[in-house]
Design a protein around this motif. Structure first.
Motif, PDB file in Angstrom:
ATOM      1  N   ALA A 132     -60.372 -66.058 -12.967  1.00 25.71           N
ATOM      2  CA  ALA A 132     -60.465 -67.928 -12.802  1.00 25.71           C
ATOM      3  C   ALA A 132     -61.420 -68.301 -13.242  1.00 25.71           C
ATOM      4  N   SER A 133     -62.319 -67.674 -12.749  1.00 28.41           N
ATOM      5  CA  SER A 133     -63.339 -68.834 -12.893  1.00 28.41           C
ATOM      6  C   SER A 133     -64.388 -68.834 -14.454  1.00 28.41           C
ATOM      7  N   ILE A 134     -64.166 -67.405 -15.006  1.00 19.93           N
ATOM      8  CA  ILE A 134     -64.311 -67.085 -16.586  1.00 19.93           C
ATOM      9  C   ILE A 134     -63.561 -68.386 -17.287  1.00 19.93           C
ATOM     10  N   LEU A 135     -62.216 -68.937 -17.025  1.00 20.72           N
ATOM     11  CA  LEU A 135     -61.370 -69.418 -17.464  1.00 20.72           C
ATOM     12  C   LEU A 135     -62.703 -70.882 -17.273  1.00 20.72           C
ATOM     13  N   ALA A 155     -72.502 -64.450 -13.941  1.00 20.66           N
ATOM     14  CA  ALA A 155     -73.066 -64.381 -12.422  1.00 20.66           C
ATOM     15  C   ALA A 155     -71.677 -65.215 -11.692  1.00 20.66           C
ATOM     16  N   ASN A 156     -70.590 -66.189 -12.640  1.00 21.58           N
ATOM     17  CA  ASN A 156     -69.999 -67.191 -11.627  1.00 21.58           C
ATOM     18  C   ASN A 156     -68.925 -65.690 -11.423  1.00 21.58           C
ATOM     19  N   ALA A 157     -68.761 -65.156 -12.394  1.00 20.23           N
ATOM     20  CA  ALA A 157     -67.328 -64.237 -12.435  1.00 20.23           C
ATOM     21  C   ALA A 157     -67.451 -63.305 -11.258  1.00 20.23           C
ATOM     22  N   GLY A 158     -69.350 -62.588 -10.894  1.00 22.19           N
ATOM     23  CA  GLY A 158     -69.432 -61.269 -10.436  1.00 22.19           C
ATOM     24  C   GLY A 158     -69.297 -62.190  -9.051  1.00 22.19           C
TER      25      GLY A 158
END
Length: 261
Positions: A132-135, A155-158
């Protein structure tokens, strides 16, 4: 000259529409996801008897339930948290609703279709939040012209994966504690089925939904009613809102602090 003026007016109109859509793409996406969820419910209810849908209906209804419950809880918590931070309710609402709907669809679909172990649930929770973060970052780049680099997106996805994994594990532990505890306060906050009424023994909406879902998936001639589906969704919303209210709020707070740093 008149033609040029009319063309300019129409061009300005469509440019304004395009800018509005780009700025509000999360609201549009949430509406589309909700429409998809409603369509899945209709399909599983109306066009099910005697068709192949009986075998895949649990997964489809799990996706629909995940979208609706995730969007509602994610939107409410995101909006409240955003308002408390002075950024306005609706910006946080639509972002929280989008992230919640995507994560909920993944968790709901896999959770309904497969028997998942605790480790699988925690990994799926982290993976759903990361996806969801990647999208969210990619579409912000495309529609809003933001400049999230590949490294920032990763980084946000991690961060999202780590928080989703950790809090999924914590939530499993709290559910286990709530289900086994004799303390009424603990059971109220964390047990899967506790409240009198729609989730209690006197009127077990959750049990009714799961019972008919089991019969529905084992027989191609049985149709679930809208009433039964509503009961299951309402019971799930009540349970998850009790269990996830504080944990999702804390997750959003931690995420905001990490992003801010």
């Amino acid at each position: 000259m008149t033609l040029d003026i009319e063309q300019t007016g129409w061009q300005n109109f469509w440019e304004d529409v395009g800018e509005w859509c780009a700025e509000n793409w999360k609201a549009i996406a949430v509406v589309v996801l909700v429409v998809i969820a409603v369509a899945l419910i209709v399909v599983c209810t109306v066009f099910s008897g005697g068709t192949f849908l009986a075998t895949i209906a649990p997964g489809l209804l799990g996706i629909a339930k995940g979208i609706l419950v995730g969007a509602l809880l994610g939107g409410a918590l995101g909006g409240i948290f955003s308002a408390l931070c002075g950024e306005g309710f609706w910006s946080g609402f639509w972002e929280g609703a989008f992230l919640g709907a995507i994560s909920g669809a993944i968790m709901g679909g896999f959770g309904a279709a497969f028997e998942l172990t605790k480790w699988a649930i925690t990994l799926l929770g982290g993976g759903a939040d990361a996806f969801a973060s990647i999208l969210n970052d990619i579409f912000d780049n495309i529609f809003k012209g933001e400049n999230n680099s590949l490294l920032e997106i990763i980084a946000n996805a991690g961060i999202s994966f780590s928080l989703g994994f950790a809090f999924s594990w914590v939530n499993i532990g709290l559910k286990t504690w709530g289900n086994s505890s004799k303390n009424k306060a603990v059971k109220f906050l964390f047990a899967d089925v506790y409240n009198a009424g729609i989730n209690g023994r006197n009127n077990p909406w959750s049990f009714s939904y799961n019972y008919w879902l089991g019969r529905y998936s084992s027989s191609s001639t049985i149709k679930m009613s809208y009433k039964t589906i509503f009961k299951g969704f309402a019971a799930d919303l009540l349970t998850e809102s009790r269990q996830m209210l504080w944990i999702e709020t804390f997750k959003a707070f931690v995420s905001e602090k990490v992003d801010g740093d």
